[in-house]
Design an enzyme around this catalytic site. Structure first.
Site, PDB file in Angstrom:
ATOM      1  N   ASP A 136      11.402   7.720   5.989  1.00 48.13           N
ATOM      2  CA  ASP A 136      11.706   6.519   5.205  1.00 48.13           C
ATOM      3  C   ASP A 136      10.654   6.216   4.139  1.00 48.13           C
ATOM      4  O   ASP A 136      10.405   5.056   3.804  1.00 48.13           O
ATOM      5  CB  ASP A 136      11.886   5.283   6.132  1.00 48.13           C
ATOM      6  CG  ASP A 136      12.965   5.519   7.163  1.00 48.13           C
ATOM      7  OD1 ASP A 136      13.929   6.236   6.846  1.00 48.13           O
ATOM      8  OD2 ASP A 136      12.839   4.993   8.283  1.00 48.13           O
ATOM      9  N   LYS A 168      12.238   9.132   0.029  1.00 46.76           N
ATOM     10  CA  LYS A 168      12.585  10.486  -0.431  1.00 46.76           C
ATOM     11  C   LYS A 168      13.870  10.476  -1.264  1.00 46.76           C
ATOM     12  O   LYS A 168      13.954  11.130  -2.295  1.00 46.76           O
ATOM     13  CB  LYS A 168      12.753  11.428   0.781  1.00 46.76           C
ATOM     14  CG  LYS A 168      11.492  11.565   1.616  1.00 46.76           C
ATOM     15  CD  LYS A 168      11.720  12.418   2.850  1.00 46.76           C
ATOM     16  CE  LYS A 168      12.635  11.794   3.873  1.00 46.76           C
ATOM     17  NZ  LYS A 168      12.126  10.576   4.534  1.00 46.76           N
ATOM     18  N   GLY A 224      18.555   8.688   6.582  1.00 46.67           N
ATOM     19  CA  GLY A 224      19.217   7.660   5.777  1.00 46.67           C
ATOM     20  C   GLY A 224      18.426   7.586   4.484  1.00 46.67           C
ATOM     21  O   GLY A 224      17.301   7.095   4.476  1.00 46.67           O
ATOM     22  N   HIS A 225      18.970   8.134   3.403  1.00 43.94           N
ATOM     23  CA  HIS A 225      18.248   8.209   2.131  1.00 43.94           C
ATOM     24  C   HIS A 225      18.891   7.258   1.131  1.00 43.94           C
ATOM     25  O   HIS A 225      20.051   7.415   0.776  1.00 43.94           O
ATOM     26  CB  HIS A 225      18.260   9.652   1.603  1.00 43.94           C
ATOM     27  CG  HIS A 225      17.480  10.597   2.474  1.00 43.94           C
ATOM     28  ND1 HIS A 225      17.331  11.929   2.204  1.00 43.94           N
ATOM     29  CD2 HIS A 225      16.780  10.370   3.625  1.00 43.94           C
ATOM     30  CE1 HIS A 225      16.585  12.488   3.155  1.00 43.94           C
ATOM     31  NE2 HIS A 225      16.250  11.572   4.027  1.00 43.94           N
ATOM     32  N   GLN A 265      13.346  13.050   7.325  1.00 40.34           N
ATOM     33  CA  GLN A 265      12.278  12.608   8.235  1.00 40.34           C
ATOM     34  C   GLN A 265      10.905  12.779   7.559  1.00 40.34           C
ATOM     35  O   GLN A 265      10.822  12.716   6.348  1.00 40.34           O
ATOM     36  CB  GLN A 265      12.345  13.361   9.576  1.00 40.34           C
ATOM     37  CG  GLN A 265      13.581  12.996  10.420  1.00 40.34           C
ATOM     38  CD  GLN A 265      14.849  13.738  10.036  1.00 40.34           C
ATOM     39  OE1 GLN A 265      14.862  14.952   9.918  1.00 40.34           O
ATOM     40  NE2 GLN A 265      15.937  13.018   9.839  1.00 40.34           N
TER      41      GLN A 265
HETATM   42  P1  GDP Z   1      14.024   7.878   2.759  1.00 43.19           P
HETATM   43  O1  GDP Z   1      14.622   8.053   4.112  1.00 43.19           O
HETATM   44  O2  GDP Z   1      12.687   8.526   2.637  1.00 43.19           O
HETATM   45  O3  GDP Z   1      14.957   8.301   1.652  1.00 43.19           O
HETATM   46  O4  GDP Z   1      13.779   6.317   2.584  1.00 43.19           O
HETATM   47  P2  GDP Z   1      14.791   5.128   2.988  1.00 43.19           P
HETATM   48  O5  GDP Z   1      15.869   5.061   1.979  1.00 43.19           O
HETATM   49  O6  GDP Z   1      15.176   5.197   4.405  1.00 43.19           O
HETATM   50  O7  GDP Z   1      13.829   3.884   2.892  1.00 43.19           O
HETATM   51  C1  GDP Z   1      13.137   3.580   1.722  1.00 43.19           C
HETATM   52  C2  GDP Z   1      13.530   2.159   1.300  1.00 43.19           C
HETATM   53  O8  GDP Z   1      12.634   1.691   0.322  1.00 43.19           O
HETATM   54  C3  GDP Z   1      14.906   2.090   0.645  1.00 43.19           C
HETATM   55  O9  GDP Z   1      15.472   0.844   0.893  1.00 43.19           O
HETATM   56  C4  GDP Z   1      14.571   2.237  -0.839  1.00 43.19           C
HETATM   57  O10 GDP Z   1      15.555   1.657  -1.677  1.00 43.19           O
HETATM   58  C5  GDP Z   1      13.287   1.485  -0.911  1.00 43.19           C
HETATM   59  N1  GDP Z   1      12.324   1.948  -1.929  1.00 43.19           N
HETATM   60  C6  GDP Z   1      12.072   3.204  -2.358  1.00 43.19           C
HETATM   61  N2  GDP Z   1      11.016   3.202  -3.218  1.00 43.19           N
HETATM   62  C7  GDP Z   1      10.618   1.922  -3.320  1.00 43.19           C
HETATM   63  C8  GDP Z   1       9.548   1.269  -4.022  1.00 43.19           C
HETATM   64  O11 GDP Z   1       8.753   1.883  -4.712  1.00 43.19           O
HETATM   65  N3  GDP Z   1       9.435  -0.089  -3.855  1.00 43.19           N
HETATM   66  C9  GDP Z   1      10.289  -0.808  -3.067  1.00 43.19           C
HETATM   67  N4  GDP Z   1      10.103  -2.113  -2.968  1.00 43.19           N
HETATM   68  N5  GDP Z   1      11.292  -0.219  -2.390  1.00 43.19           N
HETATM   69  C10 GDP Z   1      11.433   1.118  -2.504  1.00 43.19           C
HETATM   70  P1  IMO Z   2      14.775   9.813   6.987  1.00 46.41           P
HETATM   71  O1  IMO Z   2      15.225  11.159   6.480  1.00 46.41           O
HETATM   72  C1  IMO Z   2      12.776   7.595  10.153  1.00 46.41           C
HETATM   73  C2  IMO Z   2      13.207   9.143  14.228  1.00 46.41           C
HETATM   74  C3  IMO Z   2      13.984   8.296  15.225  1.00 46.41           C
HETATM   75  C4  IMO Z   2      13.258   8.669  16.496  1.00 46.41           C
HETATM   76  C5  IMO Z   2      12.964  10.166  16.298  1.00 46.41           C
HETATM   77  C6  IMO Z   2      13.971  11.096  16.946  1.00 46.41           C
HETATM   78  O2  IMO Z   2      15.655   8.696   6.592  1.00 46.41           O
HETATM   79  O3  IMO Z   2      13.334   9.592   6.687  1.00 46.41           O
HETATM   80  P2  IMO Z   2      16.465  11.777  16.343  1.00 46.41           P
HETATM   81  O4  IMO Z   2      17.705  10.945  16.189  1.00 46.41           O
HETATM   82  O5  IMO Z   2      16.104  12.558  15.129  1.00 46.41           O
HETATM   83  O6  IMO Z   2      16.488  12.634  17.569  1.00 46.41           O
HETATM   84  O7  IMO Z   2      15.285  10.702  16.589  1.00 46.41           O
HETATM   85  O8  IMO Z   2      12.963  10.360  14.902  1.00 46.41           O
HETATM   86  N1  IMO Z   2      13.945   9.452  12.978  1.00 46.41           N
HETATM   87  C7  IMO Z   2      13.688   8.904  11.794  1.00 46.41           C
HETATM   88  N2  IMO Z   2      12.825   7.917  11.457  1.00 46.41           N
HETATM   89  N3  IMO Z   2      13.503   8.208   9.196  1.00 46.41           N
HETATM   90  C8  IMO Z   2      14.350   9.213   9.520  1.00 46.41           C
HETATM   91  O9  IMO Z   2      14.981   9.950   8.589  1.00 46.41           O
HETATM   92  C9  IMO Z   2      14.506   9.570  10.869  1.00 46.41           C
HETATM   93  N4  IMO Z   2      15.246  10.483  11.524  1.00 46.41           N
HETATM   94  C10 IMO Z   2      14.886  10.416  12.815  1.00 46.41           C
HETATM   95  O10 IMO Z   2      13.882   6.930  14.931  1.00 46.41           O
HETATM   96  O11 IMO Z   2      12.019   8.006  16.544  1.00 46.41           O
HETATM   97 MG    MG Z   3      15.433   6.892   5.645  1.00 44.75          MG
END
Ligand code: GDP
Ligand code: IMO
Ligand code: MG
Length: 423
Positions: A13, A16, A40-41, A223
Site C-alpha cells: 500500500d 504502487k 488493491g492498487h 505487496q
Molecule cells: P498500492 O497498493 O501500493 O497501490 O497502494 P494503495 O492504493 O493500496 O494505497 C495507497 C493510497 O494512498 C491510495 O488511496 C492512493 O490513492 C493514495 N495515495 C497514493 N499516493 C499518495 C500521495 O502522495 N498522497 C496521498 N495523500 N495519497 C496518496
Molecule cells: P498491495 O499490492 C498490504 C497482507 C495481508 C496479510 C498478509 C498475508 O495493495 O500493496 P494474503 O491474503 O496475501 O495471504 O495476506 O499480507 N497483504 C497486504 N497488505 N497491501 C497488499 O497488497 C497486501 N496483500 C496482502 O494483510 O497481512
Molecule cells: Mg494496496
C-alpha cells in the site's frame, strides 16, 4: 535493456498503483508478476478513483499491453467481475493478456484461507485478505494446482474442478465447516472461462517478443518487500516473491533485461494484518496519521496500522530489490506534523542493531531508536517541483535517501496523477 520494475518497499500500500499509472505514460507493456487479488492498487485520474486487484495499473493508458503473468494466482471469477466493472466505467480492457501458466484461485481455496485463519490462535493469525492466496500457492507447490491453460478445455476444466472441489469438500465436512456448492461454483467458473478464453496466451513469449523489439516494459509489484515469502516478517507475510527478483520467475524475464528498479516508499510506515511493526503508533498519533492518510485497506477496508518511518526495514528492502530509483509517496500526509521521527536503529536485548531480526518474536521485541526532525507545517499538495518543497521537507527526504542508500527519483504529494514530480 527495456525492462523496469516497480516494487513496494514496506508492507504494501505504498502507492504502487498510482506510480504505475504515472510512469505508464511512456510505456508499451505493464506486467503483474506475483500475488493475486490480495492487492488493491488505487489510481486516481481527475475525479475518478479506481481500485485494481488483478488488472495491471497501465489499463488507463490506451495502447498499453497489460499482462497478468505466470507467477500470479488468479481468481477467475474475481478477475472477470473486475474487468466487467471497468468496462461499465468505459475503460477498454481488450489489452489484457492472461498467462496460460498462471494458477487459479478456486472457491475452495478462499474457504480454506478463511478456515485456516479462523482456527488459528490469536498470536498465530496472519490477518490474510482471505482471497485464497496462500492455499493456491500451496497447491502450486504441491503440484496439484489448476492453471489458466486448463480453462481452454471446458470439459477438462470442469472435471478437474469437480474432482478437487470434492476432495476439499470432504475435508471441510470432516471439520464441520462450510463446503463449496459445486453446481453454483461451476456456473460462475464456466462463465469466467468463456469470458477470459480469448485473453489466455503464452505471455512469456509475448513479453520476450516485446523485449526483443525494444518496447518499454514496466513490471508492477504487489505487496511489499516486508511481506515477501523469504525476506518478509515470516510467517506474517504473503505467499509470493514480492521483491524485484520475482520478475524473473513470475514473468519469465531474464535478469539481463532489467534496467531500473523503482522502490515505492511511504514517507511514514503502515501495515495491514498481523505481525511485528517496530515503529507502530498504537495511540492517538497513529490514529491521526490514519485519518490524514486515509489509511484503510483498498481490498478489505481494514484500518491500516500506522507508524513513523523505519529506515531499517526500508533500507533492507532497497538492498534486496536493488532499488536505484526511490519514489516517496504521501509526503503531504505529514504536512501538519510539528516533529517527525525516523527510526535509524533498533535496540534489542541491550544492544543496538541495524538489521531486521529473522525471528518474529525478536522483531516484536525491538525498541526503535529515533532521530527527530522538525516538520514543515504547511501544505505540499499543490507543490509541483522538488525545489518548491519547504526546506524541512527536502531535508526529511534527503535524510531518508541517505539512510536507505537509494536516490530519490520521484516525489508524490497527493493521490492524483498530477500530484507527482521528479527530483
Ligand atoms: P498500492 O497498493 O501500493 O497501490 O497502494 P494503495 O492504493 O493500496 O494505497 C495507497 C493510497 O494512498 C491510495 O488511496 C492512493 O490513492 C493514495 N495515495 C497514493 N499516493 C499518495 C500521495 O502522495 N498522497 C496521498 N495523500 N495519497 C496518496
Ligand atoms: P498491495 O499490492 C498490504 C497482507 C495481508 C496479510 C498478509 C498475508 O495493495 O500493496 P494474503 O491474503 O496475501 O495471504 O495476506 O499480507 N497483504 C497486504 N497488505 N497491501 C497488499 O497488497 C497486501 N496483500 C496482502 O494483510 O497481512
Ligand atoms: Mg494496496
Amino acid at each position: 535493456m527495456p525492462v523496469d520494475i516497480l516494487v513496494g518497499t514496506q508492507w504494501g500500500d505504498e502507492g504502487k498503483g498510482k506510480l504505475i499509472d504515472v510512469l505508464t505514460k511512456d510505456i508499451d507493456m505493464v506486467i503483474r508478476f506475483q500475488g493475486g487479488n490480495n492487492a488493491g492498487h488505487t489510481v486516481e485520474i481527475g475525479d475518478e478513483k479506481y481500485v485494481l486487484h488483478l488488472v495491471p495499473s497501465g489499463i488507463f493508458r490506451p495502447g498499453v499491453a497489460c499482462v497478468i503473468g505466470n507467477g500470479l494466482v488468479v481468481d477467475p471469477i474475481g478477475l472477470v467481475s473486475e474487468m466487467r466493472e471497468l468496462e461499465e466505467r468505459g475503460i477498454d480492457v481488450s489489452a489484457v493478456q492472461l498467462s496460460t501458466r498462471a494458477h487459479l484461485v478456486m472457491p475452495y481455496h478462499k474457504l480454506m484461507d478463511a478456515f485456516n485463519e479462523e482456527t488459528k490462535t490469536r498470536d498465530k493469525k496472519i490477518g490474510t485478505t482471505k482471497r485464497g492466496i496462500g492455499p493456491t500457492y500451496a497447491d502450486k507447490a504441491n503440484r496439484t494446482g489448476i492453471r489458466a491453460v486448463d480453462m481452454l478445455d471446458l470439459a477438462g476444466f470442469e472435471r478437474k474442478f469437480r474432482e478437487q472441489a470434492t476432495a476439499y469438500n470432504d475435508l471441510f465436512s470432516s471439520k464441520d465447516t462450510e463446503t463449496v456448492d459445486l453446481d453454483a461454483a461451476w456456473a460462475e467458473l464456466k462463465d469466467a472461462a468463456e469470458y477470459l478464453n480469448s485473453m489466455i496466451c503464452d505471455t512469456v513469449v509475448t513479453i520476450n517478443q516485446a523485449i526483443k523489439a525494444g518496447k518499454n516494459i514496466l513490471c508492477e509489484g504487489a505487496q511489499g518487500a516486508l511481506l515477501d515469502i523469504d525476506h518478509g516478517t515470516y510467517p506474517f507475510v504473503t505467499s509470493s516473491t514480492t521483491i524485484s527478483g520475482g520478475v524473473c520467475g513470475g514473468a519469465g524475464i531474464s535478469p539481463r533485461a532489467v534496467r531500473n528498479v523503482y522502490g515505492v516508499m511511504k514517507a511514514y510506515t503502515t501495515r495491514v494484518g498481523e505481525g511485528p511493526f517496530p515503529t507502530e503508533l498504537d495511540n492517538a498519533a497513529g490514529e491521526a496519521l490514519r485519518q490524514a492518510g486515509g489509511e484503510f485497506g483498498a481490498t478489505t477496508g481494514r484500518p491500516r496500522r500506522c507508524g513513523w518511518f523505519d529506515a531499517i526495514i526500508s533500507g533492507y528492502s532497497c538492498m534486496v530489490s536493488g532499488v536505484n530509483k526511490l519514489t516517496i509517496t504521501k509526503l503531504d500526509v505529514l504536512d501538519d506534523q510539528p516533529e517527525l521521527l525516523i527510526c535509524t536503529a533498533y535496540e534489542l536485548d541491550g544492544e543496538t542493531i541495524n538489521t531486521v531480526p529473522a525471528d518474529p518474536i525478536k522483531l516484536s521485541e525491538v525498541k526503535p531508536i529515533y532521530e527527530s526532525m522538525p516538520g514543515w507545517e504547511c501544505p505540499t499538495t499543490e507543490v509541483r517541483s522538488y525545489d518548491d518543497l519547504p526546506e524541512n521537507a527536502r531535508k526529511y527526504l534527503e535524510r531518508i535517501e541517505e539512510l536507505v542508500d537509494a536516490e530519490i527519483d520521484i516525489v508524490s504529494v497527493g493521490p492524483n496523477r498530477v500530484q507527482t514530480f521528479q527530483k
